[in-house]
Write a protein that holds these residues in place. Structure first.
Motif, PDB file in Angstrom:
ATOM      1  N   SER A 438       0.822  -1.214   0.000  1.00 39.89           N
ATOM      2  CA  SER A 438       0.000   0.000   0.000  1.00 39.89           C
ATOM      3  C   SER A 438       0.857   1.267   0.000  1.00 39.89           C
ATOM      4  O   SER A 438       0.436   2.296  -0.527  1.00 39.89           O
ATOM      5  CB  SER A 438      -0.934   0.003   1.215  1.00 39.89           C
ATOM      6  N   VAL A 439       2.049   1.185   0.596  1.00 39.43           N
ATOM      7  CA  VAL A 439       2.904   2.372   0.601  1.00 39.43           C
ATOM      8  C   VAL A 439       3.860   2.389  -0.591  1.00 39.43           C
ATOM      9  O   VAL A 439       4.418   3.428  -0.938  1.00 39.43           O
ATOM     10  CB  VAL A 439       3.720   2.486   1.905  1.00 39.43           C
ATOM     11  N   ALA A 440       4.064   1.215  -1.209  1.00 40.98           N
ATOM     12  CA  ALA A 440       5.050   1.131  -2.290  1.00 40.98           C
ATOM     13  C   ALA A 440       4.431   1.243  -3.674  1.00 40.98           C
ATOM     14  O   ALA A 440       5.154   1.440  -4.658  1.00 40.98           O
ATOM     15  CB  ALA A 440       5.815  -0.188  -2.185  1.00 40.98           C
ATOM     16  N   THR A 441       3.100   1.110  -3.790  1.00 41.71           N
ATOM     17  CA  THR A 441       2.461   1.133  -5.106  1.00 41.71           C
ATOM     18  C   THR A 441       1.201   1.983  -5.068  1.00 41.71           C
ATOM     19  O   THR A 441       0.727   2.367  -3.994  1.00 41.71           O
ATOM     20  CB  THR A 441       2.050  -0.298  -5.550  1.00 41.71           C
ATOM     21  N   ASP A 442       0.675   2.237  -6.250  1.00 38.14           N
ATOM     22  CA  ASP A 442      -0.630   2.904  -6.366  1.00 38.14           C
ATOM     23  C   ASP A 442      -1.722   1.890  -6.687  1.00 38.14           C
ATOM     24  O   ASP A 442      -2.842   2.265  -7.069  1.00 38.14           O
ATOM     25  CB  ASP A 442      -0.579   3.966  -7.472  1.00 38.14           C
ATOM     26  N   GLN A 443      -1.394   0.608  -6.544  1.00 35.12           N
ATOM     27  CA  GLN A 443      -2.364  -0.434  -6.880  1.00 35.12           C
ATOM     28  C   GLN A 443      -3.334  -0.669  -5.726  1.00 35.12           C
ATOM     29  O   GLN A 443      -3.042  -0.365  -4.567  1.00 35.12           O
ATOM     30  CB  GLN A 443      -1.618  -1.732  -7.223  1.00 35.12           C
ATOM     31  N   ASN A 444      -4.449  -1.238  -6.095  1.00 30.44           N
ATOM     32  CA  ASN A 444      -5.427  -1.665  -5.098  1.00 30.44           C
ATOM     33  C   ASN A 444      -4.906  -2.931  -4.405  1.00 30.44           C
ATOM     34  O   ASN A 444      -4.263  -3.776  -5.034  1.00 30.44           O
ATOM     35  CB  ASN A 444      -6.763  -1.938  -5.804  1.00 30.44           C
ATOM     36  N   VAL A 445      -5.144  -3.068  -3.109  1.00 34.75           N
ATOM     37  CA  VAL A 445      -4.639  -4.231  -2.371  1.00 34.75           C
ATOM     38  C   VAL A 445      -5.796  -4.892  -1.616  1.00 34.75           C
ATOM     39  O   VAL A 445      -6.491  -4.239  -0.835  1.00 34.75           O
ATOM     40  CB  VAL A 445      -3.533  -3.825  -1.371  1.00 34.75           C
ATOM     41  N   ILE A 463      -2.920  -4.215  13.936  1.00 28.28           N
ATOM     42  CA  ILE A 463      -2.705  -3.030  14.790  1.00 28.28           C
ATOM     43  C   ILE A 463      -1.688  -2.093  14.136  1.00 28.28           C
ATOM     44  O   ILE A 463      -1.866  -0.863  14.113  1.00 28.28           O
ATOM     45  CB  ILE A 463      -2.216  -3.470  16.181  1.00 28.28           C
ATOM     46  N   ASN A 464      -0.642  -2.659  13.567  1.00 30.05           N
ATOM     47  CA  ASN A 464       0.364  -1.853  12.872  1.00 30.05           C
ATOM     48  C   ASN A 464      -0.259  -1.087  11.700  1.00 30.05           C
ATOM     49  O   ASN A 464       0.040   0.095  11.475  1.00 30.05           O
ATOM     50  CB  ASN A 464       1.485  -2.756  12.365  1.00 30.05           C
ATOM     51  N   ALA A 465      -1.138  -1.784  10.956  1.00 31.79           N
ATOM     52  CA  ALA A 465      -1.780  -1.147   9.803  1.00 31.79           C
ATOM     53  C   ALA A 465      -2.670   0.012  10.235  1.00 31.79           C
ATOM     54  O   ALA A 465      -2.723   1.059   9.573  1.00 31.79           O
ATOM     55  CB  ALA A 465      -2.592  -2.184   9.031  1.00 31.79           C
ATOM     56  N   VAL A 466      -3.386  -0.177  11.354  1.00 33.68           N
ATOM     57  CA  VAL A 466      -4.233   0.911  11.869  1.00 33.68           C
ATOM     58  C   VAL A 466      -3.368   2.089  12.296  1.00 33.68           C
ATOM     59  O   VAL A 466      -3.627   3.246  11.929  1.00 33.68           O
ATOM     60  CB  VAL A 466      -5.073   0.395  13.059  1.00 33.68           C
ATOM     61  N   HIS A 467      -2.338   1.786  13.061  1.00 42.62           N
ATOM     62  CA  HIS A 467      -1.499   2.853  13.619  1.00 42.62           C
ATOM     63  C   HIS A 467      -0.828   3.681  12.523  1.00 42.62           C
ATOM     64  O   HIS A 467      -0.724   4.906  12.638  1.00 42.62           O
ATOM     65  CB  HIS A 467      -0.440   2.229  14.530  1.00 42.62           C
ATOM     66  N   ASN A 468      -0.388   3.012  11.458  1.00 43.69           N
ATOM     67  CA  ASN A 468       0.345   3.711  10.396  1.00 43.69           C
ATOM     68  C   ASN A 468      -0.541   4.144   9.236  1.00 43.69           C
ATOM     69  O   ASN A 468      -0.044   4.563   8.195  1.00 43.69           O
ATOM     70  CB  ASN A 468       1.476   2.805   9.886  1.00 43.69           C
ATOM     71  N   ARG A 469      -1.861   4.015   9.424  1.00 43.02           N
ATOM     72  CA  ARG A 469      -2.840   4.485   8.445  1.00 43.02           C
ATOM     73  C   ARG A 469      -2.647   3.855   7.064  1.00 43.02           C
ATOM     74  O   ARG A 469      -2.727   4.505   6.029  1.00 43.02           O
ATOM     75  CB  ARG A 469      -2.815   6.021   8.325  1.00 43.02           C
ATOM     76  N   HIS A 470      -2.334   2.540   7.035  1.00 43.34           N
ATOM     77  CA  HIS A 470      -2.251   1.836   5.760  1.00 43.34           C
ATOM     78  C   HIS A 470      -3.661   1.645   5.199  1.00 43.34           C
ATOM     79  O   HIS A 470      -4.628   1.511   5.954  1.00 43.34           O
ATOM     80  CB  HIS A 470      -1.563   0.481   5.941  1.00 43.34           C
ATOM     81  N   ARG A 471      -3.724   1.614   3.876  1.00 39.56           N
ATOM     82  CA  ARG A 471      -5.033   1.523   3.229  1.00 39.56           C
ATOM     83  C   ARG A 471      -5.092   0.292   2.327  1.00 39.56           C
ATOM     84  O   ARG A 471      -4.424   0.226   1.306  1.00 39.56           O
ATOM     85  CB  ARG A 471      -5.324   2.788   2.416  1.00 39.56           C
ATOM     86  N   PHE A 472      -5.862  -0.661   2.751  1.00 36.24           N
ATOM     87  CA  PHE A 472      -6.143  -1.855   1.941  1.00 36.24           C
ATOM     88  C   PHE A 472      -7.364  -2.521   2.539  1.00 36.24           C
ATOM     89  O   PHE A 472      -7.863  -2.105   3.601  1.00 36.24           O
ATOM     90  CB  PHE A 472      -4.939  -2.812   1.915  1.00 36.24           C
ATOM     91  N   GLY A 541     -11.769   4.000   0.874  1.00 37.74           N
ATOM     92  CA  GLY A 541     -10.619   4.901   0.993  1.00 37.74           C
ATOM     93  C   GLY A 541      -9.887   4.758   2.304  1.00 37.74           C
ATOM     94  O   GLY A 541      -9.001   5.552   2.618  1.00 37.74           O
ATOM     95  N   ALA A 542     -10.248   3.752   3.074  1.00 35.53           N
ATOM     96  CA  ALA A 542      -9.601   3.550   4.374  1.00 35.53           C
ATOM     97  C   ALA A 542      -9.286   2.074   4.542  1.00 35.53           C
ATOM     98  O   ALA A 542      -9.668   1.242   3.714  1.00 35.53           O
ATOM     99  CB  ALA A 542     -10.527   4.019   5.501  1.00 35.53           C
ATOM    100  N   LEU A 543      -8.575   1.765   5.600  1.00 35.72           N
ATOM    101  CA  LEU A 543      -8.361   0.363   5.953  1.00 35.72           C
ATOM    102  C   LEU A 543      -9.721  -0.268   6.273  1.00 35.72           C
ATOM    103  O   LEU A 543     -10.467   0.255   7.105  1.00 35.72           O
ATOM    104  CB  LEU A 543      -7.448   0.252   7.172  1.00 35.72           C
ATOM    105  N   SER A 544     -10.033  -1.359   5.604  1.00 40.65           N
ATOM    106  CA  SER A 544     -11.329  -2.000   5.821  1.00 40.65           C
ATOM    107  C   SER A 544     -11.134  -3.494   6.042  1.00 40.65           C
ATOM    108  O   SER A 544     -10.145  -4.078   5.581  1.00 40.65           O
ATOM    109  CB  SER A 544     -12.262  -1.763   4.627  1.00 40.65           C
ATOM    110  N   VAL A 545     -12.074  -4.077   6.758  1.00 40.63           N
ATOM    111  CA  VAL A 545     -12.037  -5.514   7.030  1.00 40.63           C
ATOM    112  C   VAL A 545     -13.407  -6.112   6.707  1.00 40.63           C
ATOM    113  O   VAL A 545     -14.432  -5.614   7.185  1.00 40.63           O
ATOM    114  CB  VAL A 545     -11.680  -5.804   8.504  1.00 40.63           C
ATOM    115  N   VAL A 546     -13.391  -7.152   5.902  1.00 42.53           N
ATOM    116  CA  VAL A 546     -14.607  -7.911   5.604  1.00 42.53           C
ATOM    117  C   VAL A 546     -14.437  -9.301   6.228  1.00 42.53           C
ATOM    118  O   VAL A 546     -13.471 -10.003   5.942  1.00 42.53           O
ATOM    119  CB  VAL A 546     -14.838  -8.044   4.089  1.00 42.53           C
ATOM    120  N   ILE A 547     -15.366  -9.654   7.098  1.00 42.11           N
ATOM    121  CA  ILE A 547     -15.334 -10.973   7.746  1.00 42.11           C
ATOM    122  C   ILE A 547     -16.368 -11.855   7.055  1.00 42.11           C
ATOM    123  O   ILE A 547     -17.572 -11.602   7.151  1.00 42.11           O
ATOM    124  CB  ILE A 547     -15.648 -10.857   9.247  1.00 42.11           C
TER     125      ILE A 547
END
Length: 565
Positions: A438-445, A463-472, A541-547
């Protein structure tokens, strides 16, 4: 009654190597055991779990959330003076290695056995690492059984060695030893055993801060030297036959060597050092082998572990006996060996022309169709992948999406027709690598992880992804079991065996507690609703989780069968 308990001492059972390990642990009076399932070790944990359900057996067993926690549970029981065992597949020891290296320093009071099952040729693994190196790295004694009988006997002996040295003992198997069957003569199971320990606080031993750790490191080195004396005298290390060609082997390879010697009628031409107590090396036995032969062949799968030890002994002793093996090109460091391959090499060294093994005649049988692995019919994962793919295609994102994958049934999504698995490292890596993409590309993840794997190693990465505002988008495939290794329970499972009364930790609560706001729960079989939920998650546009919640159908059917019985 469990089949491992139904026969009296002296009787024989036809046991798998993993089953024999369980019987050996029972005969040794194991009180606490823990594991995270992983092939080829899974039958050990499954049988220990079943045995723990037997009335009066007084064995505590748990499926821990991962191998590190499993080793911590067993280590604490050992520190309290109980006999404990933990088991895992080879890559699981990587997860537990942070514990292992310091556990060697503090040691144990009660006997503690660490079973690691290696997988040469990667029948069900992502690499074929050689965990014998962990014994040398941690300075811990190691035993390697060759047969189911040895698996039982060595497990019991490992507890004795552990208590003698105050160190955990590694019992290392490979897939062949774990899964082969053979007759096993049973020993007695103690009528009484210690099931409640007592921990004696001693910060100089149990708290490895630099001051105490420096002292404990010296003690560890002293203890492993005592282990060398035990290896020299061990009945599991023995020389068979006499002849100018020396052969050194252990584990499954030792079986192949024994068969080759017999088939070639070479009993008077070979001096065979069969090793079972394989670390620390029995140097005196090595010297005897080198001094009494014209050349020595080392037969061992994977790394040249014993070959290098033998070369070191030869150099120290000033012996010029040629040492043959991987360094001379007689064997490869790849894959597992076969009896035919080992026989061929030994025959060449003896100047024989081995008869090719007789092949059965299949000429009248029709050619079998290829059967590549695939998700089971009706598997809910298939419905989840289909819904996610449909949503991505309708949004026009399918061609620019990366799919980090994880360890489990769903890794099979790499194959057609799904093909939604692009990058894989290890348990829990789908979330961490998604952050990287997510930080290295402009692709969808879009990442996929199973429910058991999420609890094993996914939570810190989330938790790391939330804290660092990763988007996938993370898709958690919740089928309420650890399906790939045989349907073991995990903390989030609501579908459990009868009598399994452990607390349930709902995945959604964990995800929200990690800080994820965009959370969707879907039933993957309700296709339209699932596609709509995926579209909302993919465009948030944000970190999302589908269960994606739907039980493994095979497990559900198995439990229904048990209920009827």
């Amino acid at each position: 009654m469990h089949f491992l308990l139904g026969k009296p001492p002296g009787d024989r059972l036809l046991l798998m190597g993993n089953e024999a390990i369980c019987r050996g642990a029972l005969e040794a009076g194991v009180a606490v055991a823990s594991a995270y399932p992983g092939t080829p070790s899974s039958e050990i944990s499954n049988n220990l779990f079943a045995l723990s359900q037997e009335a009066g057996n007084r064995l505590y067993f748990e499926f821990s959330v991962n191998e590190k926690v499993a080793m911590e549970v067993a280590a604490a029981a050992g520190a309290a003076g109980l006999r404990s065992l933990t088991c895992m597949k080879h890559v699981g020891l990587n997860v537990a290695s942070d514990v292992l290296l310091t556990l060697a320093y503090v040691g144990t009071e009660g006997g503690m056995v660490i079973v690691t099952a290696d997988d040469p040729a990667m029948h069900s693994s992502q690499n074929e690492q050689d965990n014998r190196l962990y014994a040398r790295f941690a300075n811990l004694p190691m035993l390697e059984p060759t047969t189911p009988q040895e698996a039982k006997d060595m497990t019991a002996a490992a507890f004795e060695i552990s208590e003698a040295l105050k160190l955990p003992v590694i019992l290392r198997t490979t897939t062949r030893t774990s899964h082969m069957r053979g007759p096993v003569t049973l020993g007695p199971i103690p009528a009484e055993k210690r099931t409640r320990g007592a921990f004696q606080a001693d910060y100089m031993r149990w708290i490895p801060v630099p001051l105490t750790a420096k002292i404990r490191h010296g003690i560890l080195l002293e203890q492993i030297e005592k282990g060398r004396d035990l290896a020299e005298a061990s009945p599991f290390n023995r020389i068979e036959g006499t002849g100018p060609l020396g052969i050194l082997a252990s584990g499954a390879a030792a079986c192949y060597v024994a068969d080759a010697i017999r088939e070639l009628g070479a009993e008077d031409e070979v001096t065979f050092l069969r090793l079972g107590f394989t670390f620390p090396p029995a140097r005196n036995l090595f010297r005897r082998l080198l001094a009494g032969t014209e050349r020595v062949l080392v037969v061992e799968e994977l790394e040249p572990f014993q070959e290098e030890a033998l070369r070191l002994v030869a150099q120290e002793a000033g012996l010029a006996t040629p040492i043959l093996g991987k360094g001379t090109g007689h064997f490869t460091r790849l894959n597992e060996y076969s009896p035919a391959e080992v026989t061929r090499v030994i025959a060449e060294l003896l100047g024989r022309d081995p008869a090719p093994p007789e092949q059965p005649d299949f000429s009248e049988l029709p050619e079998l169709p290829l059967r590549p692995p695939s998700l089971c019919p009706g598997c809910p994962h298939h419905a989840t992948f289909t819904a996610a793919r449909t949503a991505l295609e309708e949004l026009g994102l399918a061609e620019r999406t990366i799919y980090p994958a994880d360890i489990g049934c769903y890794t099979l999504a790499v194959l057609p027709p799904i093909q939604m698995s692009d990058y894989l490292l290890c348990m829990g890596s789908s979330i961490g690598t998604s952050a990287g993409f997510s930080v290295a590309t402009d692709q969808n993840v879009v990442a996929f992880i199973g429910d058991s794997t999420f609890f094993h190693a996914g939570i810190p990465s989330l938790i790391n992804a939330v804290h660092n505002r990763h988007r996938f988008c993370l898709v958690i495939l919740d089928n309420s079991t650890t399906a790939m290794t045989g349907h073991q329970p995990h903390p989030g499972a609501t579908l459990t065996p009868p009598g399994y009364d452990r607390a349930v930790v709902p995945i959604e609560r964990v995800v929200r507690a990690c800080g994820v706001d965009m959370v969707k729960r879907i039933d993957p079989y309700r296709t339209e609703e699932a596609v709509a939920a995926f579209k909302e998650a993919f465009t948030s546009g944000a970190l999302s989780v589908v269960i994606a919640e739907a039980p493994c159908l095979l497990y559900k059917k198995k439990l229904a069968g048990r209920a009827k019985a």
